[in-house]
Write a protein that holds these residues in place. Structure first.
Motif, PDB file in Angstrom:
ATOM      1  N   GLN A 196       0.694  -1.122  -0.090  1.00 39.33           N
ATOM      2  CA  GLN A 196       0.139  -0.132   0.145  1.00 39.33           C
ATOM      3  C   GLN A 196       0.870   1.205   0.003  1.00 39.33           C
ATOM      4  O   GLN A 196       0.625   2.265   0.750  1.00 39.33           O
ATOM      5  CB  GLN A 196      -1.146   0.050   1.095  1.00 39.33           C
ATOM      6  CG  GLN A 196      -1.814  -1.177   1.223  1.00 39.33           C
ATOM      7  CD  GLN A 196      -2.928  -1.203   2.492  1.00 39.33           C
ATOM      8  OE1 GLN A 196      -2.134  -1.096   3.473  1.00 39.33           O
ATOM      9  NE2 GLN A 196      -3.980  -1.365   2.207  1.00 39.33           N
ATOM     10  N   LEU A 197       1.953   1.445  -0.959  1.00 36.57           N
ATOM     11  CA  LEU A 197       2.649   2.389  -1.021  1.00 36.57           C
ATOM     12  C   LEU A 197       1.858   3.751  -1.531  1.00 36.57           C
ATOM     13  O   LEU A 197       1.316   3.593  -2.622  1.00 36.57           O
ATOM     14  CB  LEU A 197       4.127   2.285  -1.864  1.00 36.57           C
ATOM     15  CG  LEU A 197       4.616   1.087  -1.345  1.00 36.57           C
ATOM     16  CD1 LEU A 197       5.753   0.319  -2.382  1.00 36.57           C
ATOM     17  CD2 LEU A 197       5.443   1.116   0.037  1.00 36.57           C
ATOM     18  N   LEU A 198       2.224   4.837  -0.879  1.00 41.30           N
ATOM     19  CA  LEU A 198       1.304   5.776  -1.053  1.00 41.30           C
ATOM     20  C   LEU A 198       1.566   6.772  -2.540  1.00 41.30           C
ATOM     21  O   LEU A 198       0.611   7.108  -3.075  1.00 41.30           O
ATOM     22  CB  LEU A 198       1.236   6.865   0.098  1.00 41.30           C
ATOM     23  CG  LEU A 198       0.938   6.257   1.385  1.00 41.30           C
ATOM     24  CD1 LEU A 198       0.959   7.293   2.649  1.00 41.30           C
ATOM     25  CD2 LEU A 198      -0.557   5.626   1.488  1.00 41.30           C
ATOM     26  N   THR A 199       2.888   6.862  -2.747  1.00 49.79           N
ATOM     27  CA  THR A 199       3.206   7.396  -3.808  1.00 49.79           C
ATOM     28  C   THR A 199       3.057   6.567  -5.220  1.00 49.79           C
ATOM     29  O   THR A 199       3.390   7.244  -6.450  1.00 49.79           O
ATOM     30  CB  THR A 199       4.914   7.918  -4.094  1.00 49.79           C
ATOM     31  OG1 THR A 199       5.533   6.744  -3.859  1.00 49.79           O
ATOM     32  CG2 THR A 199       5.019   8.637  -2.604  1.00 49.79           C
ATOM     33  N   LEU A 200       2.623   5.359  -4.866  1.00 53.22           N
ATOM     34  CA  LEU A 200       1.945   4.492  -6.194  1.00 53.22           C
ATOM     35  C   LEU A 200       0.697   4.871  -6.560  1.00 53.22           C
ATOM     36  O   LEU A 200       0.449   4.404  -7.438  1.00 53.22           O
ATOM     37  CB  LEU A 200       2.461   3.000  -5.555  1.00 53.22           C
ATOM     38  CG  LEU A 200       2.485   2.002  -6.718  1.00 53.22           C
ATOM     39  CD1 LEU A 200       3.738   2.494  -7.904  1.00 53.22           C
ATOM     40  CD2 LEU A 200       2.812   0.624  -6.077  1.00 53.22           C
ATOM     41  N   LYS A 201      -0.258   5.499  -5.633  1.00 47.64           N
ATOM     42  CA  LYS A 201      -1.492   5.591  -5.823  1.00 47.64           C
ATOM     43  C   LYS A 201      -1.749   6.624  -6.824  1.00 47.64           C
ATOM     44  O   LYS A 201      -1.024   7.713  -6.813  1.00 47.64           O
ATOM     45  CB  LYS A 201      -2.221   5.862  -4.725  1.00 47.64           C
ATOM     46  CG  LYS A 201      -2.236   4.704  -3.650  1.00 47.64           C
ATOM     47  CD  LYS A 201      -2.946   5.101  -2.450  1.00 47.64           C
ATOM     48  CE  LYS A 201      -2.799   4.049  -1.243  1.00 47.64           C
ATOM     49  NZ  LYS A 201      -3.710   2.872  -1.944  1.00 47.64           N
ATOM     50  N   PRO A 202      -2.620   6.436  -7.794  1.00 37.62           N
ATOM     51  CA  PRO A 202      -2.996   7.568  -8.934  1.00 37.62           C
ATOM     52  C   PRO A 202      -3.167   8.746  -8.050  1.00 37.62           C
ATOM     53  O   PRO A 202      -4.361   8.674  -7.179  1.00 37.62           O
ATOM     54  CB  PRO A 202      -4.143   6.982  -9.492  1.00 37.62           C
ATOM     55  CG  PRO A 202      -3.762   5.565  -9.699  1.00 37.62           C
ATOM     56  CD  PRO A 202      -3.490   5.076  -8.150  1.00 37.62           C
ATOM     57  N   MET A 203      -3.010   9.853  -8.447  1.00 38.06           N
ATOM     58  CA  MET A 203      -3.242  11.241  -7.741  1.00 38.06           C
ATOM     59  C   MET A 203      -3.790  12.360  -8.578  1.00 38.06           C
ATOM     60  O   MET A 203      -3.338  12.549  -9.794  1.00 38.06           O
ATOM     61  CB  MET A 203      -1.910  11.862  -6.973  1.00 38.06           C
ATOM     62  CG  MET A 203      -2.054  13.269  -6.503  1.00 38.06           C
ATOM     63  SD  MET A 203      -2.708  13.031  -4.711  1.00 38.06           S
ATOM     64  CE  MET A 203      -1.394  12.582  -3.882  1.00 38.06           C
ATOM     65  N   LEU A 204      -4.751  12.760  -8.505  1.00 41.88           N
ATOM     66  CA  LEU A 204      -5.442  14.083  -9.404  1.00 41.88           C
ATOM     67  C   LEU A 204      -5.409  15.097  -8.053  1.00 41.88           C
ATOM     68  O   LEU A 204      -5.865  15.094  -7.165  1.00 41.88           O
ATOM     69  CB  LEU A 204      -6.983  13.739  -9.521  1.00 41.88           C
ATOM     70  CG  LEU A 204      -7.743  14.835  -9.969  1.00 41.88           C
ATOM     71  CD1 LEU A 204      -7.101  15.330 -11.428  1.00 41.88           C
ATOM     72  CD2 LEU A 204      -9.125  14.414 -10.339  1.00 41.88           C
ATOM     73  N   VAL A 205      -4.854  16.150  -8.627  1.00 46.16           N
ATOM     74  CA  VAL A 205      -4.714  17.442  -7.856  1.00 46.16           C
ATOM     75  C   VAL A 205      -6.013  18.270  -8.343  1.00 46.16           C
ATOM     76  O   VAL A 205      -6.091  18.654  -9.495  1.00 46.16           O
ATOM     77  CB  VAL A 205      -3.519  18.404  -7.992  1.00 46.16           C
ATOM     78  CG1 VAL A 205      -3.785  19.711  -7.425  1.00 46.16           C
ATOM     79  CG2 VAL A 205      -2.372  17.662  -7.253  1.00 46.16           C
ATOM     80  N   LEU A 206      -6.937  18.764  -7.422  1.00 50.11           N
ATOM     81  CA  LEU A 206      -8.300  19.458  -7.898  1.00 50.11           C
ATOM     82  C   LEU A 206      -7.948  20.889  -7.130  1.00 50.11           C
ATOM     83  O   LEU A 206      -7.978  20.832  -6.053  1.00 50.11           O
ATOM     84  CB  LEU A 206      -9.246  18.677  -7.309  1.00 50.11           C
ATOM     85  CG  LEU A 206     -10.642  19.024  -7.912  1.00 50.11           C
ATOM     86  CD1 LEU A 206     -10.652  18.640  -9.430  1.00 50.11           C
ATOM     87  CD2 LEU A 206     -11.784  18.263  -7.262  1.00 50.11           C
ATOM     88  N   LEU A 207      -7.524  21.871  -8.107  1.00 50.50           N
ATOM     89  CA  LEU A 207      -7.906  23.250  -7.734  1.00 50.50           C
ATOM     90  C   LEU A 207      -8.888  23.769  -7.557  1.00 50.50           C
ATOM     91  O   LEU A 207      -9.930  23.814  -8.272  1.00 50.50           O
ATOM     92  CB  LEU A 207      -7.044  23.907  -8.887  1.00 50.50           C
ATOM     93  CG  LEU A 207      -5.678  23.547  -9.392  1.00 50.50           C
ATOM     94  CD1 LEU A 207      -5.003  24.325 -10.357  1.00 50.50           C
ATOM     95  CD2 LEU A 207      -4.830  23.344  -8.132  1.00 50.50           C
ATOM     96  N   ASN A 208      -9.345  24.163  -5.973  1.00 51.13           N
ATOM     97  CA  ASN A 208     -10.605  24.642  -5.797  1.00 51.13           C
ATOM     98  C   ASN A 208     -10.561  26.341  -5.958  1.00 51.13           C
ATOM     99  O   ASN A 208      -9.961  26.947  -5.012  1.00 51.13           O
ATOM    100  CB  ASN A 208     -10.714  24.282  -4.119  1.00 51.13           C
ATOM    101  CG  ASN A 208     -12.276  24.631  -3.827  1.00 51.13           C
ATOM    102  OD1 ASN A 208     -12.982  25.057  -4.770  1.00 51.13           O
ATOM    103  ND2 ASN A 208     -12.721  24.373  -2.518  1.00 51.13           N
TER     104      ASN A 208
END
Length: 360
Positions: free
Chosen positions: A192-204
């Motif tokens: 469960q490595l965190l930097t392996l997870k797909p990431m979407l930055v959502l600018l509010n």
């Protein structure tokens, strides 16, 4: 599929969670430190169109479980703290949406003192890098001790993969950008490595920046591209107001602001792209339904999504595209026009395929 919403305090994350999921939290719930879950239907007009043809007893959309991950707090020295509950909740997600604040509010100032999206992204990325390094280092130590004792071939294969991961992390690069084969990725999936997870930055963004949103997104996207992070924008206040309107009023509201699509639809589409997912369909008098599978999945794997027995006793799949089924109006007509076909277990399912699974 479970997608975690994360963000620094006062970024608008929980408001966005409530808007997308329709889960309205009372003041007492807002102060609780547990992760909040909300199930959302994946919008898919194809399911509704098939329902018009088959008039089924049930219409079932694919769903996504959105999780409002709690736990990022201000520390004693005005630094952000990553609590154990936060890190544990994040590990259980399939992908992450990092909501980044881009609006001013004198009543609730930004916890870091100013608006800086790249800094906010790197606060989270750095913590995730350190967490992954610790996990990988401990696993390497254990594997090195166990190989002489067991002579395990699997551990001997795993060790170089772990060492590559550690070298990448020590170079301050997320594992999203490490070129891993499918087999190598499977070896380390359980950690469960965190930097392996797909990431979407959502600018509010504030409503005053609708016109300049594309440029803002592009600027941030260019800065985080090397970290394997996707970027999009949302207008939290506008979305909250739209959620209280009926469909026709919401469309008029979006038109007034020049917004082409609701945040929920864009976020779900982005999530599917991040995770490499697509939908296939089943349709009949009993039920019309959308199912979620990874891109590249075979017919037998799709069958397994419907039922374990279908996977184990798979014989063949009857396949027709959604477009052809709508065009001709029935399976029988599709057969007459030569667009219905039989496929074996190795057939690679395409987005929008309508399947009938034949099994023993």
């Amino acid at each position: 599929m479970q997608i975690g919403l994360i963000g620094l305090p006062f970024c608008g994350k929980t408001t966005l969670f409530q808007t997308m999921t329709g889960v309205m939290l009372d003041p007492d719930q807002l102060h609780k430190r547990d992760a909040r879950h909300g199930m959302v239907k994946v919008p898919d007009d194809r399911v509704e169109r098939l329902a018009e043809i088959f008039k089924p007893h049930r219409v079932t959309h694919a769903t996504i479980d959105f999780v409002d991950v709690i736990g990022l707090e201000k520390g004693d020295h005005s630094s952000t703290q990553f609590t154990t509950s936060f890190m544990n909740a994040v590990k259980n997600t399939d992908a992450l949406i990092h909501v980044v604040r881009m609006f001013q509010d004198p009543v609730l100032p930004h916890p870091e003192g100013s608006i800086d999206p790249y800094r906010d992204v790197m606060i989270v990325e750095t913590e995730f890098l350190l967490s992954d390094m610790g996990i990988v280092e401990r696993r390497i130590d254990k594997v090195k001790k166990d190989i002489p004792k067991t002579g395990s071939v699997e551990l001997k294969r795993e060790l170089p993969v772990l060492e590559r991961c550690l070298n990448h992390l020590e170079a301050e690069q997320s594992l999203r950008t490490l070129d891993l084969t499918r087999e190598e990725a499977k070896m380390i999936r359980g950690y469960q490595l965190l930097t392996l997870k797909p990431m979407l930055v959502l600018l509010n963004l504030p409503e005053t920046e609708v016109a300049s949103a594309e440029k803002t997104v592009e600027d941030v996207r260019n800065r985080v591209a090397e970290r394997g992070i996707s970027v999009d924008a949302v207008f939290g206040k506008i979305e909250m107001e739209m959620a209280q309107l009926d469909e026709e009023e919401a469309e008029a509201f979006m038109s007034d602001y020049g917004i082409k699509e609701s945040a929920l639809k864009r976020i779900i589409r982005a999530a599917y792209d991040l995770l490499g997912l697509q939908s296939f369909l089943t349709a009949g008098e009993e039920e019309c339904r959308a199912w979620t599978i990874r891109k590249g999945a075979t017919a037998v794997e799709a069958a397994g999504e419907i039922h374990t027995d279908f996977y184990q006793k798979f014989i063949r799949a009857e396949v027709v595209t959604f477009e052809d089924l709508v065009k001709y109006g029935s399976y029988a007509a599709c057969k007459e026009h030569g667009v219905w076909r039989l496929e074996g277990k190795e057939y690679v399912v395409r987005d929008g395929d309508v399947l009938i699974i034949r099994h023993g």
